[in-house]
Design an enzyme around this catalytic site. Structure first.
Site, PDB file in Angstrom:
ATOM      1  N   HIS A 122      92.095 -33.389 -40.732  1.00 35.93           N
ATOM      2  CA  HIS A 122      93.423 -32.911 -41.118  1.00 35.93           C
ATOM      3  C   HIS A 122      94.528 -33.840 -40.643  1.00 35.93           C
ATOM      4  O   HIS A 122      94.432 -34.469 -39.597  1.00 35.93           O
ATOM      5  CB  HIS A 122      93.659 -31.491 -40.579  1.00 35.93           C
ATOM      6  CG  HIS A 122      93.583 -31.405 -39.091  1.00 35.93           C
ATOM      7  ND1 HIS A 122      94.646 -31.698 -38.277  1.00 35.93           N
ATOM      8  CD2 HIS A 122      92.557 -31.074 -38.270  1.00 35.93           C
ATOM      9  CE1 HIS A 122      94.295 -31.546 -37.017  1.00 35.93           C
ATOM     10  NE2 HIS A 122      93.015 -31.168 -36.985  1.00 35.93           N
ATOM     11  N   ASP A 123      95.564 -33.932 -41.470  1.00 34.70           N
ATOM     12  CA  ASP A 123      96.786 -34.668 -41.147  1.00 34.70           C
ATOM     13  C   ASP A 123      96.581 -36.174 -40.975  1.00 34.70           C
ATOM     14  O   ASP A 123      97.420 -36.848 -40.387  1.00 34.70           O
ATOM     15  CB  ASP A 123      97.457 -34.089 -39.889  1.00 34.70           C
ATOM     16  CG  ASP A 123      97.782 -32.619 -40.056  1.00 34.70           C
ATOM     17  OD1 ASP A 123      98.593 -32.290 -40.934  1.00 34.70           O
ATOM     18  OD2 ASP A 123      97.192 -31.795 -39.320  1.00 34.70           O
ATOM     19  N   GLY A 140      91.651 -35.468 -36.405  1.00 34.71           N
ATOM     20  CA  GLY A 140      92.950 -35.083 -36.946  1.00 34.71           C
ATOM     21  C   GLY A 140      94.072 -36.010 -36.505  1.00 34.71           C
ATOM     22  O   GLY A 140      94.010 -36.610 -35.442  1.00 34.71           O
TER      23      GLY A 140
END
Length: 168
Positions: A122-123, A140
Site C-alpha cells: 500500500h501507498d 508500504g
C-alpha cells in the site's frame, strides 16, 4: 475491436472496460475497476477496489490487484491503485490500494515487469521501467525510482526510497 469476456469470468456492472480488453476464464473484475485499451487479463485474476489499469498491459494467472492494504488502521476507505501502461504482471502478483494515512494511492508507472509472486504494498510509488523479479517485495509507503531492478527474494522495508537506476 471489441471487449472479450470469457463466460466463466465475473465482471461487475460498474466496471469500465475499454476497447480490445480481454478477460480470461474464472477472473473477477470489481465494480470500481477501469481497464484501458488492449489490456489482457488471463485466467483466475482478481481485480478489486478502486483500481485503474492502463493500456496494453498483461495480467497473468492468479494475480490480485487492488486488494485491501495490510495496514492495521485501514477501515475500508475507498483508496486507489493506479497502474500505468504496458506493464507485464506475471503469476501470483499482488498490488494493494493505498491508505488514508498516506495520500490514498498506490501508483505504478509504465513499462514495468512484475515477475511471479512479487508484491507492491500500500501507498507505494513505483516509477517507469521497473523490474521486480520473482518474490521481490515492497513494503508500504516505498518510493521506487525509474529503471530500478529489485532482484528475486529481495525486500524493501516500508518508508524506504530507492533512487533511479538502482539495483537491489
Amino acid at each position: 475491436m471489441s471487449v472479450e469476456i470469457h463466460p466463466t469470468a465475473i465482471v461487475a456492472k460498474g466496471a469500465e472496460l475499454a476497447e480490445g480488453v480481454s478477460i480470461g476464464p474464472f477472473s473477477i473484475v470489481g465494480e470500481h475497476v477501469r481497464i484501458g485499451p488492449r489490456t489482457e487479463i488471463l485466467s483466475h485474476v482478481v481485480i478489486e477496489g478502486h483500481t485503474r489499469i492502463g493500456e496494453d498491459c498483461t495480467v497473468r494467472n492468479f494475480s490480485n490487484l487492488g486488494g485491501p492494504p495490510h495496514h492495521t488502521a485501514y477501515q475500508g476507505e475507498p483508496t486507489e491503485l493506479i497502474i500505468g501502461d504496458r506493464n507485464k504482471i506475471w503469476e501470483h502478483v499482488t498490488m494493494h490500494i493505498g491508505t488514508v494515512q498516506s495520500n490514498g494511492v498506490t501508483r505504478v508507472g509504465d513499462d514495468g515487469m512484475f515477475m511471479a509472486t512479487s508484491h507492491v504494498g500500500h501507498d507505494c510509488t513505483v516509477g517507469d521501467n521497473v523490474i521486480l523479479a520473482h518474490s521481490a517485495t515492497l513494503g508500504g509507503h516505498v518510493d521506487i525510482g525509474d529503471f530500478v531492478m529489485v532482484s528475486g527474494l529481495a525486500a524493501v522495508h516500508q518508508y524506504c526510497r530507492v533512487g533511479r537506476y538502482s539495483f537491489i
